[in-house]
Design a protein around this motif. Structure first.
Motif, mmCIF file in Angstrom:
data_model
loop_
_atom_site.group_PDB
_atom_site.id
_atom_site.type_symbol
_atom_site.label_atom_id
_atom_site.label_comp_id
_atom_site.label_asym_id
_atom_site.label_seq_id
_atom_site.Cartn_x
_atom_site.Cartn_y
_atom_site.Cartn_z
ATOM 1 N N GLY A 154 0.798 -1.224 0.000
ATOM 2 C CA GLY A 154 0.000 0.000 0.000
ATOM 3 C C GLY A 154 0.826 1.267 0.000
ATOM 4 N N ASN A 155 2.142 1.141 0.210
ATOM 5 C CA ASN A 155 3.028 2.311 0.153
ATOM 6 C C ASN A 155 3.402 2.692 -1.273
ATOM 7 N N LEU A 156 3.023 1.851 -2.245
ATOM 8 C CA LEU A 156 3.398 2.100 -3.644
ATOM 9 C C LEU A 156 2.409 3.102 -4.249
ATOM 10 N N SER A 157 2.519 4.328 -3.819
ATOM 11 C CA SER A 157 1.517 5.342 -4.129
ATOM 12 C C SER A 157 1.479 5.741 -5.601
ATOM 13 N N LYS A 158 2.518 5.395 -6.364
ATOM 14 C CA LYS A 158 2.547 5.738 -7.793
ATOM 15 C C LYS A 158 2.068 4.585 -8.679
ATOM 16 N N LEU A 159 1.671 3.474 -8.056
ATOM 17 C CA LEU A 159 1.341 2.267 -8.809
ATOM 18 C C LEU A 159 0.070 2.460 -9.629
ATOM 19 N N HIS A 160 0.155 2.059 -10.912
ATOM 20 C CA HIS A 160 -0.996 2.083 -11.810
ATOM 21 C C HIS A 160 -1.546 0.674 -12.056
ATOM 22 N N TYR A 161 -0.700 -0.332 -11.917
ATOM 23 C CA TYR A 161 -1.066 -1.705 -12.291
ATOM 24 C C TYR A 161 -0.553 -2.655 -11.218
ATOM 25 N N LEU A 162 -1.457 -3.475 -10.666
ATOM 26 C CA LEU A 162 -1.068 -4.469 -9.668
ATOM 27 C C LEU A 162 -1.792 -5.779 -9.953
ATOM 28 N N ASP A 163 -1.019 -6.828 -10.213
ATOM 29 C CA ASP A 163 -1.574 -8.161 -10.453
ATOM 30 C C ASP A 163 -0.889 -9.135 -9.506
ATOM 31 N N ILE A 164 -1.640 -9.630 -8.535
ATOM 32 C CA ILE A 164 -1.117 -10.614 -7.581
ATOM 33 C C ILE A 164 -2.052 -11.829 -7.537
ATOM 34 N N GLY A 165 -2.705 -12.081 -8.663
ATOM 35 C CA GLY A 165 -3.670 -13.164 -8.728
ATOM 36 C C GLY A 165 -3.070 -14.499 -9.122
ATOM 37 N N ASN A 166 -3.860 -15.546 -8.917
ATOM 38 C CA ASN A 166 -3.550 -16.893 -9.412
ATOM 39 C C ASN A 166 -2.249 -17.478 -8.886
ATOM 40 N N SER A 167 -1.955 -17.225 -7.614
ATOM 41 C CA SER A 167 -0.843 -17.917 -6.978
ATOM 42 C C SER A 167 -1.387 -18.971 -6.033
ATOM 43 N N ASP A 168 -0.500 -19.787 -5.475
ATOM 44 C CA ASP A 168 -0.919 -21.005 -4.784
ATOM 45 C C ASP A 168 -1.791 -20.754 -3.556
ATOM 46 N N SER A 169 -1.332 -19.936 -2.654
ATOM 47 C CA SER A 169 -2.006 -19.861 -1.354
ATOM 48 C C SER A 169 -1.915 -18.469 -0.747
ATOM 49 N N LEU A 170 -2.159 -17.443 -1.542
ATOM 50 C CA LEU A 170 -2.116 -16.074 -1.032
ATOM 51 C C LEU A 170 -3.397 -15.751 -0.283
ATOM 52 N N ASN A 171 -3.267 -14.985 0.785
ATOM 53 C CA ASN A 171 -4.427 -14.523 1.519
ATOM 54 C C ASN A 171 -4.150 -13.142 2.084
ATOM 55 N N VAL A 172 -5.183 -12.495 2.548
ATOM 56 C CA VAL A 172 -5.027 -11.171 3.154
ATOM 57 C C VAL A 172 -5.693 -11.166 4.524
ATOM 58 N N GLU A 173 -5.157 -10.351 5.434
ATOM 59 C CA GLU A 173 -5.766 -10.156 6.738
ATOM 60 C C GLU A 173 -6.634 -8.905 6.748
ATOM 61 N N ASP A 174 -6.336 -7.969 5.879
ATOM 62 C CA ASP A 174 -7.183 -6.803 5.673
ATOM 63 C C ASP A 174 -6.871 -6.224 4.309
ATOM 64 N N LEU A 175 -7.709 -5.315 3.863
ATOM 65 C CA LEU A 175 -7.519 -4.687 2.554
ATOM 66 C C LEU A 175 -7.449 -3.161 2.660
ATOM 67 N N GLU A 176 -7.234 -2.668 3.854
ATOM 68 C CA GLU A 176 -7.151 -1.215 4.029
ATOM 69 C C GLU A 176 -5.982 -0.624 3.249
ATOM 70 N N TRP A 177 -4.930 -1.414 3.060
ATOM 71 C CA TRP A 177 -3.739 -0.909 2.381
ATOM 72 C C TRP A 177 -4.028 -0.511 0.938
ATOM 73 N N ILE A 178 -5.074 -1.089 0.338
ATOM 74 C CA ILE A 178 -5.390 -0.758 -1.052
ATOM 75 C C ILE A 178 -5.750 0.713 -1.207
ATOM 76 N N SER A 179 -6.302 1.303 -0.163
ATOM 77 C CA SER A 179 -6.719 2.701 -0.258
ATOM 78 C C SER A 179 -5.542 3.650 -0.453
ATOM 79 N N GLY A 180 -4.319 3.168 -0.202
ATOM 80 C CA GLY A 180 -3.137 3.994 -0.435
ATOM 81 C C GLY A 180 -2.700 4.034 -1.880
ATOM 82 N N LEU A 181 -3.306 3.188 -2.724
ATOM 83 C CA LEU A 181 -2.914 3.103 -4.136
ATOM 84 C C LEU A 181 -3.803 4.036 -4.959
ATOM 85 N N THR A 182 -3.583 5.315 -4.807
ATOM 86 C CA THR A 182 -4.516 6.314 -5.340
ATOM 87 C C THR A 182 -4.449 6.483 -6.849
#
Length: 256
Positions: A154-182
């Protein structure tokens, strides 16, 4: 017809020029690019931590690192801007594995990082990737990553494209960090287990926004089901109103 073809060629050349200008990259063989020694050493340190059974990185030996496979540099400063080590799943045995060295932090001008379609054997996504502050593009999809997605992304404030899909066993504990990707325009979290991200389902997060600058393109919506384990969003912004949101429900058994 001839006039039409000429116009098509001109438009194609203009599109390619725009892409090249956006990233300021050379083509890997330009005479202007001069490899910076500290960035060359950072890349070599990265290579030493990588398992490369098919020797894909064999070109990473010459003095001019801007000519190495997957490396693109600024055409005048020589700073590494792009590291494209994604692999084609339809090609035979060429995936990378091993560890991801924190030496990438020495690539302070890096804008583009693609490690997709490799096999990192359930390696956790390194937290330090969240310190690559100039990243515009990050693709870690189908690369065998596992564990909790680090909120540091979520610190990657300049990010335009993020793909972290289709991996073996990824999970999240929260998604608040996404709000930093403005500046985010594309987000893919296909097959990421969101069942623990209960805080994102609270009404207080209904107004959390992703957007381009201060003009929101995507507003996180209130979800009423805790069975949601897959979140997938595609946005193709032609204008502020041009957007597509897709929420996918997936049986928990598929993630076992």
């Amino acid at each position: 017809m001839e006039l039409y073809m000429r116009g098509l060629v001109v438009l194609s050349l203009y599109f390619l020029f725009t892409l090249a200008t956006k990233f300021g990259c050379c083509d890997g063989h330009g005479s202007k690019a001069l490899c910076r020694e500290e960035e060359r050493e950072a890349l070599l340190s990265f290579k030493r931590s990588i398992h490369d059974p098919s020797n894909r990185l064999s070109s990473w030996a010459s003095e001019e690192c801007c000519n190495w496979e997957g490396v693109r540099c600024h055409n005048t400063t020589g700073h590494v801007l792009k590291l494209n080590l994604g692999w084609d799943l339809y090609q035979y045995d060429g995936s990378l594995g091993g560890e991801i060295s924190s030496s990438l932090l020495d690539l302070k001008h890096l804008q583009y990082l693609d490690l997709s379609c490799n096999n990192f054997g359930s390696l956790h996504i390194p937290k330090f990737l969240g310190s690559l502050s100039n990243l515009r593009y990050l693709n870690l999809s189908t690369a065998g990553f596992g564990g909790v997605i680090p909120h540091q992304l979520g610190n990657l404030s300049k990010l335009h494209y993020l793909d972290i899909g289709n991996s073996d066993s990824l999970n999240v504990e929260d998604l608040e960090w996404i709000s930093g990707l403005t500046f985010l325009e594309f987000l893919d979290m296909t097959n990421v287990n969101l069942s623990k991200a209960s805080n994102w389902l609270q009404e207080s997060l209904v107004s959390s926004q992703l957007g381009f600058g201060h003009d929101p393109l995507l507003q996180l919506i209130y979800l009423t089901t805790k069975s949601l384990v897959v979140f997938q969003v595609y946005i193709h912004p032609i204008s502020i109103s041009a957007q597509t949101i897709s929420l996918i429900h997936c049986p928990q058994s598929l993630l076992m």
